[in-house]
Structure formats: structure tokens, C-alpha cells
Enzyme design. Structure first.
Site, PDB file in Angstrom:
ATOM      1  N   GLU A 124      18.201 -10.722   6.683  1.00 40.33           N
ATOM      2  CA  GLU A 124      17.090  -9.493   7.718  1.00 40.33           C
ATOM      3  C   GLU A 124      15.876  -9.580   7.827  1.00 40.33           C
ATOM      4  O   GLU A 124      15.491 -10.507   6.160  1.00 40.33           O
ATOM      5  CB  GLU A 124      17.919  -8.399   6.925  1.00 40.33           C
ATOM      6  CG  GLU A 124      19.562  -8.358   7.830  1.00 40.33           C
ATOM      7  CD  GLU A 124      19.559  -6.605   6.602  1.00 40.33           C
ATOM      8  OE1 GLU A 124      20.664  -5.601   7.478  1.00 40.33           O
ATOM      9  OE2 GLU A 124      19.109  -6.442   5.709  1.00 40.33           O
ATOM     10  N   LYS A 126      12.700  -8.717   6.102  1.00 42.22           N
ATOM     11  CA  LYS A 126      11.718  -8.031   4.902  1.00 42.22           C
ATOM     12  C   LYS A 126      10.871  -7.058   5.454  1.00 42.22           C
ATOM     13  O   LYS A 126       9.973  -7.914   5.393  1.00 42.22           O
ATOM     14  CB  LYS A 126      11.542  -8.765   3.716  1.00 42.22           C
ATOM     15  CG  LYS A 126      11.404  -7.954   2.204  1.00 42.22           C
ATOM     16  CD  LYS A 126      11.225  -8.752   1.292  1.00 42.22           C
ATOM     17  CE  LYS A 126      11.167  -8.126  -0.547  1.00 42.22           C
ATOM     18  NZ  LYS A 126       9.653  -6.827   0.314  1.00 42.22           N
ATOM     19  N   ASP A 128       8.300  -4.170   5.309  1.00 39.01           N
ATOM     20  CA  ASP A 128       7.282  -4.005   4.717  1.00 39.01           C
ATOM     21  C   ASP A 128       6.788  -2.148   4.294  1.00 39.01           C
ATOM     22  O   ASP A 128       5.523  -1.828   5.469  1.00 39.01           O
ATOM     23  CB  ASP A 128       5.750  -4.878   4.470  1.00 39.01           C
ATOM     24  CG  ASP A 128       4.745  -4.462   3.423  1.00 39.01           C
ATOM     25  OD1 ASP A 128       4.807  -4.731   2.616  1.00 39.01           O
ATOM     26  OD2 ASP A 128       3.256  -5.626   3.656  1.00 39.01           O
ATOM     27  N   TYR A 235      19.058   0.178   5.326  1.00 39.35           N
ATOM     28  CA  TYR A 235      19.661  -1.698   5.843  1.00 39.35           C
ATOM     29  C   TYR A 235      20.834  -1.732   4.141  1.00 39.35           C
ATOM     30  O   TYR A 235      21.174  -2.730   3.491  1.00 39.35           O
ATOM     31  CB  TYR A 235      18.655  -2.474   5.089  1.00 39.35           C
ATOM     32  CG  TYR A 235      16.755  -2.334   4.307  1.00 39.35           C
ATOM     33  CD1 TYR A 235      18.256  -1.684   3.021  1.00 39.35           C
ATOM     34  CD2 TYR A 235      16.136  -2.247   4.685  1.00 39.35           C
ATOM     35  CE1 TYR A 235      17.186  -1.369   1.556  1.00 39.35           C
ATOM     36  CE2 TYR A 235      15.153  -1.698   3.596  1.00 39.35           C
ATOM     37  CZ  TYR A 235      15.522  -1.437   2.390  1.00 39.35           C
ATOM     38  OH  TYR A 235      15.045  -0.859   1.601  1.00 39.35           O
ATOM     39  N   LYS A 323      10.560 -15.066   0.207  1.00 37.06           N
ATOM     40  CA  LYS A 323       9.031 -14.635   1.191  1.00 37.06           C
ATOM     41  C   LYS A 323       7.877 -16.262   1.497  1.00 37.06           C
ATOM     42  O   LYS A 323       7.848 -16.513   1.187  1.00 37.06           O
ATOM     43  CB  LYS A 323       7.462 -14.298  -0.581  1.00 37.06           C
ATOM     44  CG  LYS A 323       8.360 -13.347  -1.874  1.00 37.06           C
ATOM     45  CD  LYS A 323       7.671 -11.714  -0.650  1.00 37.06           C
ATOM     46  CE  LYS A 323       8.177 -11.015  -1.840  1.00 37.06           C
ATOM     47  NZ  LYS A 323       7.071 -10.647  -3.048  1.00 37.06           N
ATOM     48  N   CYS A 417     -13.802 -11.273 -29.019  1.00 37.83           N
ATOM     49  CA  CYS A 417     -13.513 -10.429 -27.908  1.00 37.83           C
ATOM     50  C   CYS A 417     -14.591  -8.832 -26.980  1.00 37.83           C
ATOM     51  O   CYS A 417     -15.914  -9.354 -28.335  1.00 37.83           O
ATOM     52  CB  CYS A 417     -12.393  -9.874 -28.316  1.00 37.83           C
ATOM     53  SG  CYS A 417     -12.363  -8.376 -27.770  1.00 37.83           S
ATOM     54  N   CYS A 420     -14.426  -6.101 -29.027  1.00 34.08           N
ATOM     55  CA  CYS A 420     -14.601  -5.323 -29.892  1.00 34.08           C
ATOM     56  C   CYS A 420     -15.736  -6.496 -31.220  1.00 34.08           C
ATOM     57  O   CYS A 420     -15.827  -6.127 -31.929  1.00 34.08           O
ATOM     58  CB  CYS A 420     -13.573  -4.989 -30.821  1.00 34.08           C
ATOM     59  SG  CYS A 420     -12.342  -6.431 -30.898  1.00 34.08           S
ATOM     60  N   CYS A 435      -7.154 -11.721 -29.051  1.00 34.25           N
ATOM     61  CA  CYS A 435      -8.079 -10.986 -30.108  1.00 34.25           C
ATOM     62  C   CYS A 435      -7.471 -10.750 -31.270  1.00 34.25           C
ATOM     63  O   CYS A 435      -6.766 -10.342 -31.284  1.00 34.25           O
ATOM     64  CB  CYS A 435      -8.794  -9.794 -29.282  1.00 34.25           C
ATOM     65  SG  CYS A 435      -9.394  -8.123 -30.096  1.00 34.25           S
ATOM     66  N   CYS A 441      -9.829  -2.630 -32.320  1.00 32.02           N
ATOM     67  CA  CYS A 441     -10.048  -3.388 -31.044  1.00 32.02           C
ATOM     68  C   CYS A 441      -9.518  -1.888 -29.740  1.00 32.02           C
ATOM     69  O   CYS A 441      -9.049  -1.981 -29.771  1.00 32.02           O
ATOM     70  CB  CYS A 441      -9.449  -4.716 -30.441  1.00 32.02           C
ATOM     71  SG  CYS A 441      -9.938  -4.885 -28.270  1.00 32.02           S
TER      72      CYS A 441
HETATM   73  S1  IVH Z   1      18.569  -4.819   0.233  1.00 27.01           S
HETATM   74  C1  IVH Z   1      19.620  -3.295  -4.187  1.00 27.01           C
HETATM   75  N1  IVH Z   1      17.072  -4.759   3.116  1.00 27.01           N
HETATM   76  O1  IVH Z   1      12.209  -4.497  -0.511  1.00 27.01           O
HETATM   77  C2  IVH Z   1      18.287  -3.714  -3.291  1.00 27.01           C
HETATM   78  N2  IVH Z   1      15.413  -4.429   0.752  1.00 27.01           N
HETATM   79  O2  IVH Z   1      11.104  -6.136  -2.718  1.00 27.01           O
HETATM   80  C3  IVH Z   1      18.764  -3.943  -1.504  1.00 27.01           C
HETATM   81  N3  IVH Z   1      13.402  -3.900   1.398  1.00 27.01           N
HETATM   82  O3  IVH Z   1      13.592  -2.369  -3.000  1.00 27.01           O
HETATM   83  C4  IVH Z   1      17.550  -3.946  -0.844  1.00 27.01           C
HETATM   84  N4  IVH Z   1      13.288  -4.918   4.050  1.00 27.01           N
HETATM   85  O4  IVH Z   1      12.763  -1.259  -0.660  1.00 27.01           O
HETATM   86  C5  IVH Z   1      16.759  -5.035   1.632  1.00 27.01           C
HETATM   87  N5  IVH Z   1      16.427  -5.950   4.874  1.00 27.01           N
HETATM   88  C6  IVH Z   1      15.979  -5.781   3.493  1.00 27.01           C
HETATM   89  C7  IVH Z   1      14.545  -4.955   3.439  1.00 27.01           C
HETATM   90  C8  IVH Z   1      15.081  -4.095   2.004  1.00 27.01           C
HETATM   91  C9  IVH Z   1      13.340  -4.109   2.590  1.00 27.01           C
HETATM   92  C10 IVH Z   1      12.427  -3.769   0.050  1.00 27.01           C
HETATM   93  C11 IVH Z   1      13.229  -2.199  -0.473  1.00 27.01           C
HETATM   94  C12 IVH Z   1      12.810  -3.230  -1.727  1.00 27.01           C
HETATM   95  C13 IVH Z   1      12.197  -3.872  -1.989  1.00 27.01           C
HETATM   96  C14 IVH Z   1      12.394  -5.424  -2.793  1.00 27.01           C
END
Ligand code: IVH
Length: 693
Positions: A124, A126, A128, A235, A323, A417, A420, A435, A441
Site C-alpha cells: 500500500e 505510505k 505522509d 489502513y 522508502k 571539547c 568545556c 569529550c 561538561c
Molecule cells: S500500517 C503497526 N500502513 O507510517 C503499524 N502505516 O512510519 C501499522 N503510515 O506509524 C502501520 N501509511 O502512521 C501503515 N499504509 C500505511 C501507512 C502507514 C502511513 C504511517 C503510520 C506509521 C508510520 C510508520
């Protein structure tokens, strides 16, 4: 100085001054209201110092509006806290096909699946945005919370009710308790329009849709949220009273049927090839999507597998994020500053000509350590390539040879450092230069305090990094124990906190109240808060689970100074703790200043003994178990994870403290040792019978 030269200087200063004010206010907002600082505290301080120095030279610039006249922004107050019924986790990462394969391999291995068995993965986008948990009871939306620290978030129900595609009532046939998790986000076109409005009103623009969504959602006045175009993708699930689907894909379909929007495109993949096809196509389609994504998420489709896989620390084993590749840019390296961290590590930070990379203005990047600078041979004045990936700190990759000035000189890493002045040394085999000043410090002392009050530690509202620095400078808080005497001392003070610039009766009272609220603290948080080298959240928990309370931990680690003692053996027998971590622990718990500090804290606090996260009714809760030999019905990792989830401690070797040894086929020396010591030995089947609910 001639008149005209002065004019130019004044004009330059005025321009820079106004730019700095904007920057500082923006960072104040990020830090105090959005909990999303973009720069480190050191960098922030540098901005304020520059502002103050300009104002010293040109005093008429120091108007009432200048941030130099205030102490940070007022913290966001007023959201109630909500404890999540099921923790909200984060996700691990993969960055390449190779790492994806490793992820799939790990899952297979954990579950004991061979190559012929199907492991379906749902892929799926991700999104933002900001994660949010919606709770429905008897089909009615009754609660909405931000993620917060994963265990506890903020109540944003009023705001969430203004989001048009979040249903406030679900069909009657949904489970009586249903928590839907997902992402609140702003569409790209709406974001552009909102920024135009902001500019027209003379207000600061939002840096990206995520920040705009955050700024819009975390408004105490929900009418502001209502005026902002926000949407929600569902999701995942939190607490659910009845299960209604055996697969993640099924959950997706049900959520859609109930009126939630699911992010598209999504795919059900059978292997790494399918997954990569999905990944590549979405990467290509990315510019055309009307919402921002920073990668894709892969989840094991079968929920029974998800259940078995469970999670490690804060992320599920059954999901990961892939990513997108980092974005790069070229800019000028103006300077290299050295920051001193909590454990004394000197980190070189690149000061850059600000440049936009992937929608965010970058003016600082990390150079990691002395070796990295030498390896990359980057020099002050160079044009450098920088890269930013997701929420990772930007990095300097290298320099552009054709642009290097003839007189440039290699960077010389300091031997002292910068804070300090103590000698900075690199221990044998270490990359970090440290340090040696310890608590003399200032940087280390302040960073340690900041860590102590940070979110996963004492989490003291209203005692953010800026205030800690200020109070430290003023001598109000020098050690963590001082926090808990602050109110008493303040009562007698001639310059009480309420009378300080930027404070008042109410805010001082709030601060004391949040300190009081933390006088009772969980043992694992307490250990983490101490900021001992190499002791992160997960290891702190293991120590808490092993020793139970602070007196036992202190006594045991102190005794472990003797490397031949049983105490030492017990210590390195804890998973994740090897000789190096043990050294750091022993170092900490034998140092006089630390022991004094612990005495003071013990006197001021109630440290709650660690209670195992299990339903206390499992017969193995609190027991120490050792697995040996090869298991047949589950893999070793799964057996360990299961035992831990029931509150057992899993050790690597057998001692008098072991309660059970679970011996699979071909068990060897550990089995013999168990027999010698009279420890109870179970077969795999006996163990499974014992833990069956
Ligand atoms: S599943 C157990 N699905 O990304 C975790 N997360 O970087 C279940 N996020 O905390 C998350 N799109 O806030 C899931 N399609 C997607 C997502 C997603 C964005 C976010 C979510 C998570 C964060 C982690």
C-alpha cells in the site's frame, strides 16, 4: 565608517534580522506546538545567538516583536491525554530490493515457512500525514487520538469530527468496539491553495502538506481545523471486540464497505517480484498522486501470521516500510560546527547555504564523525552534495571537485571539547570522539537533562529542551534531582519562575503540576531516563524485567564489577547485553556522582516495580526459561517471542536461577547442566501444553 557603508551594513543586518525572526518563530512553532522540530537545539541556539548579536550592534532592531524578548512559544495545552488500548507502533524500513528480500526471509524463517509455502504480502502507499486512531463504540465515533509516544496520544475528537471523510456513525453490523487507524493528510492541490491564502494574509507558509495537516489538526480551536481541507485514509485496526476478517486485505475491503477511504493503488503480492513491480509502478506514478507518499508499506496478509509474528520493541515484525530513494542537492558548506551529545560524543554538523530538498529547506546536515569527514575529504567552502531521505537527518555525501578553491585546507577535527575544553579522545576501536569532561561538561550535563525529561523518559510537559537550557544556565536545574525540588526552592526565590519573561502564574503552576505528575514513574522508563550509554528503550525494559526494582538493579550491577561473579554472569546472560553494554552499565552504577544522584531520585520518586506485560495468569509469567536443541513445531525465534509475550524471561544459558529448560531434539550441554542443577526440563510439547491458554 562612511555614511553609505554604514547604510549598507544596516540594510544587510535589517534583512538578515527579519529573516532570522521568521525562521526562529517558525522553529518555535514546530518545536512547541507541533512537536516536530526540524533542527537540533544547538542549531536553534545558533539562530538566536545570531539574532542577539545583530541586535547588540543595531539596538533599534530589537523591537517588542523580536523573539529575543520572549522565551519560546507557549506550549500547546489543553489536549487531554488518551491511553491507547493497543499501542500505536511505528514501522521498520527497507531501502532496496535486497533489504526487501531480507525482510521476507526473516518473516519466513520466523514462521518456519519453506520456499514452497505461500506468503502473501499486501502493498500500500505510505501516506505522509499524521497517524490517528478512531474508536467506535456501538457504531458511534467516541474517541480520536494522535499517536503521541505510541502508548498515549492526545484527544483530538472535536477536530477529527470536522474531517469530511471520517464517518461519525458506522453501519450496525460492525463490532461493538472497533478502532480504526489511519492517516490524516492534506491533498496536494488543497495544500497549494492553503499556502496561497496564508501568503495573502501575510502569514507563514507551511513547508509541506504533512506540516500543514499537522498544524491544522492540532488546533485547540476546532473551527480552524474545520476550515482546513483534511482527509483520512484507514489502513489498520487497534482494539476490536470481534474479529471479522482472516486477512489484511479483508480488513481493507470491510473498511471501504463501512465508509472509510483506502489509499490506492494497493496490491496483493505473492512474491518479491510482484512487490517490486508494485513499488516501481507507484514510484513512477508518484508525481501524479494527489497526496504525498514517502514510500510504500508491506504487510503480511494473513492475520494469524501477524499474530504469531508480533512485534519487536516498537515495530511489528509483520510489516515494513519501503522508502523512496533519497533526494539530492548541491549547496555550499559554510562551516563545520561540533555538537556535544549526552554521552559526550562530538558530532560534526555541516552549516550549509539553505537549499530546498524534497520540499524541505535544509541548512544543516550531519557529517557523522571524524573518519567520515576525512574519508569524504569535505572542506569548509566546498560545494557539497547533500541527501535527504524521509525523516532521516540530511547527510553530506561528498564535494564537487571542479568547484574546490585552490587554497582550501583539509578539516582538522578538534582535540578538545568545544564546550568545556576537556580533552576529546577516541577509544580503541571506536568511531566516536568523546569529550572526557563528564558532568563538568555543560553540554553533556544539559543534554543528559534533556534526555531525562524527554518523551520516552520522564515526559515532563512544559519542560522542553529550551526551558531545560534556560533553567540550567540560570542554575535552577543542574541535575535531574533538582527538577523535583524546583517548586520548593521556587517558593523561597526572590525571582520566582512565574515572574520570568514569558511565564505567568498559570504557566508556572502547570509546570509544577506536570512535574508532580511524574513523581510516580515506571521502572523501565526510569532506567531509560538515566541516559546510560547503549541503554535504549528496549534494553531498559529488559533490565527492568530482569531485576524488577531499582535496589535490586543497583545491587546486582554493582556486584557485577567482579567479572567472575554470578552477578556478572546474570547480567551478560540478558538478551542484548554483551560485555560492552555490561561495561557501560557497571561504569554507570559504580560512579560516585551517579550513586548520589540515584539516592536523591529514590528519595524524591516512587519508582514502580516492573510488572510483566502479560496477563499475570500465565504460569510462565516471571519465570526464566532457556531453549535448547532444535524445536519442531515452532521456530526458536517464535518460541522466544511467545515466551516473552507471556512475561517469561528468556536466557541464553542455564543457571540456578533458571526455572525451565525446554529441550528439543539433540539438546547437549545445556540439558546436562540443567540436570546437574536440578532445573526442571520440559519437552517442546510439555512447554506448549503449559502455555496453552
Ligand atoms: S500500517 C503497526 N500502513 O507510517 C503499524 N502505516 O512510519 C501499522 N503510515 O506509524 C502501520 N501509511 O502512521 C501503515 N499504509 C500505511 C501507512 C502507514 C502511513 C504511517 C503510520 C506509521 C508510520 C510508520
Amino acid at each position: 565608517m562612511s555614511e553609505s557603508l554604514f547604510d549598507t551594513k544596516y540594510e544587510d543586518a535589517r534583512l538578515r534580522h527579519s529573516k532570522l525572526i521568521k525562521e526562529i518563530l517558525r522553529h518555535d512553532e514546530k518545536y512547541h506546538r507541533q512537536d516536530a522540530p526540524e533542527i537540533s537545539d544547538g542549531e536553534y541556539d545558533a539562530l538566536r545567538r545570531e539574532l542577539e548579536s545583530i541586535e547588540k550592534d543595531f539596538p533599534d532592531l530589537a523591537s517588542k516583536n523580536s523573539p529575543s524578548q520572549k522565551v519560546g512559544a507557549k506550549p500547546a495545552k489543553g489536549f487531554n491525554k488518551i491511553k491507547h488500548a493497543v499501542p500505536m507502533l511505528s514501522l521498520g524500513n527497507v531501502f532496496s530490493e535486497e533489504e526487501l528480500n531480507e525482510f521476507l526471509e526473516r518473516v519466513r524463517k520466523f514462521l518456519g515457512l519453506d520456499d514452497t509455502e505461500l506468503l502473501e504480502i499486501i502493498a500500500e502507499p505510505k501516506i505522509d500525514g499524521l497517524s490517528c486512531s478512531l474508536r467506535y463504540e456501538n457504531s458511534i465515533l467516541v474517541q480520536a487520538a494522535t499517536r503521541g509516544d505510541g502508548a498515549e496520544g492526545e484527544d483530538i475528537l472535536a477536530n477529527v469530527k470536522t474531517i469530511s471523510d471520517i464517518p461519525q456513525k458506522l453501519p450496525d453490523d460492525v463490532p461493538s468496539v472497533l478502532e480504526v487507524r489511519g492517516e490524516v493528510y492534506m491533498r496536494r492541490d488543497d495544500f497549494a491553495a492553503l499556502n496561497q491564502q496564508q501568503t495573502a494574509k501575510g502569514k507563514a507558509e507551511f513547508a509541506n502538506p504533512r506540516n500543514a495537516a499537522a498544524g491544522s489538526l492540532r488546533q485547540l480551536d476546532a473551527t480552524i481545523t474545520a476550515s482546513r481541507p483534511l482527509y483520512f485514509f484507514g489502513y489498520a485496526l487497534g482494539e476490536v471486540s470481534d474479529s471479522f476478517s482472516p486477512t489484511q486485505w479483508g480488513i481493507r475491503e470491510k473498511l471501504s464497505a463501512w465508509g472509510f477511504t483506502a489509499a490506492n493503488p494497493a496490491a496483493l503480492c505473492q512474491n518479491a517480484k510482484d512487490i517490486m513491480t508494485y513499488y516501481n509502478s507507484i514510484n513512477e506514478a508518484r508525481p501524479d498522486l494527489n497526496f504525498e507518499i514517502d514510500g510504500v508499506v508491506y504487510k503480511v496478509n494473513r492475520l494469524d501470521y501477524q499474530e504469531r509474528l508480533g512485534f519487536v520493541s516498537r515495530a511489528p515484525r509483520w510489516a515494513t516500510a519501503h522508502k523512496f530513494p533519497a533526494e539530492k542537492a548541491i549547496t555550499i558548506l559554510h562551516d563545520i560546527d561540533i555538537q556535544v551529545g549526552r554521552t559526550g560524543v562530538l558530532t560534526p554538523v555541516a552549516r550549509l547555504e539553505p537549499i530546498t530538498v524534497g520540499g524541505v529547506v535544509v541548512s544543516n546536515a550531519t557529517l557523522h564523525n571524524a573518519d567520515e569527514i576525512a574519508r569524504k575529504d569535505v572542506r569548509i567552502g566546498d560545494h557539497v552534495t547533500i541527501q535527504r531521505a524521509g525523516d532521516v537527518i540530511p547527510q553530506v555525501l561528498g564535494y564537487i571537485e571542479s568547484k574546490r578553491k585552490a587554497d582550501s585546507k583539509p578539516y582538522v577535527f578538534p582535540n578538545n571539547c568545544p564546550v568545556c575544553g576537556s580533552t576529546a579522545i577516541r577509544e580503541e576501536g571506536e568511531v566516536a570522539t568523546r569529550c572526557t569532561g563528564g558532568l563538568i561538561c555543560a553540554a553533556q550535563a544539559v543534554e543528559r537533562l534533556k534526555h531525562f525529561v524527554s518523551r520516552l523518559a520522564f515526559d515532563i510537559d512544559g519542560l522542553g529542551a529550551k526551558i531545560v537550557e534556560q533553567f540550567w544556565k540560570e542554575g535552577l536545574i543542574k541535575t535531574p534531582a533538582d527538577i523535583f525540588t524546583l517548586q520548593e526552592r521556587d517558593k523561597k526565590s526572590l525571582t520566582p519562575i512565574r515572574a520570568k519573561e514569558g511565564w505567568g502564574e498559570q504557566s508556572a503552576r502547570n509546570l509544577f503540576a506536570s512535574i508532580e505528575a511524574r513523581r510516580v514513574i515506571a521502572f523501565n522508563r526510569f532506567i531509560y531516563a538515566l541516559g546510560i550509554r547503549q541503554i535504549g528503550e528496549a534494553t531498559a525494559k529488559k533490565l527492568a524485567a530482569t531485576y524488577g526494582d531499582l535496589p535490586t538493579l543497583r545491587r546486582s550491577v554493582y556486584a557485577a564489577q567482579d567479572r567472575h561473579s554470578e552477578a556478572y554472569n546474570d547480567l551478560i546472560n540478558i538478551e542484548d547485553i554483551g560485555p560492552s553494554v555490561a561495561d557501560d552499565l557497571i561504569g554507570f552504577f559504580t560512579e560516585t556522582h551517579n550513586l548520589d544522584l540515584l539516592d536523591e531520585l529514590e528519595g524524591a520518586l516512587t519508582i514502580e516495580p516492573y510488572t510483566l506485560p502479560s496477563k499475570g495468569d500465565s504460569p510462565v509469567a516471571g519465570k526464566t526459561v532457556v531453549f535448547t536443541g532444535s524445536l519442531e513445531q515452532v521456530t526458536r525465534s517464535e518460541a522466544k517471542a511467545k515466551a516473552e509475550s507471556l512475561g517469561a524471561k528468556v536466557a541464553g544459558s542455564v543457571s540456578k536461577k533458571t526455572d525451565y529448560v525446554i529441550a528439543g531434539a539433540d539438546a547437549g550441554s545445556k540439558l546436562n547442566k540443567a540436570k546437574d542443577l536440578g532445573v526442571e526440563v520440559l519437552t517442546e510439547q510439555e512447554w506448549l501444553d503449559l502455555i496453552r491458554p
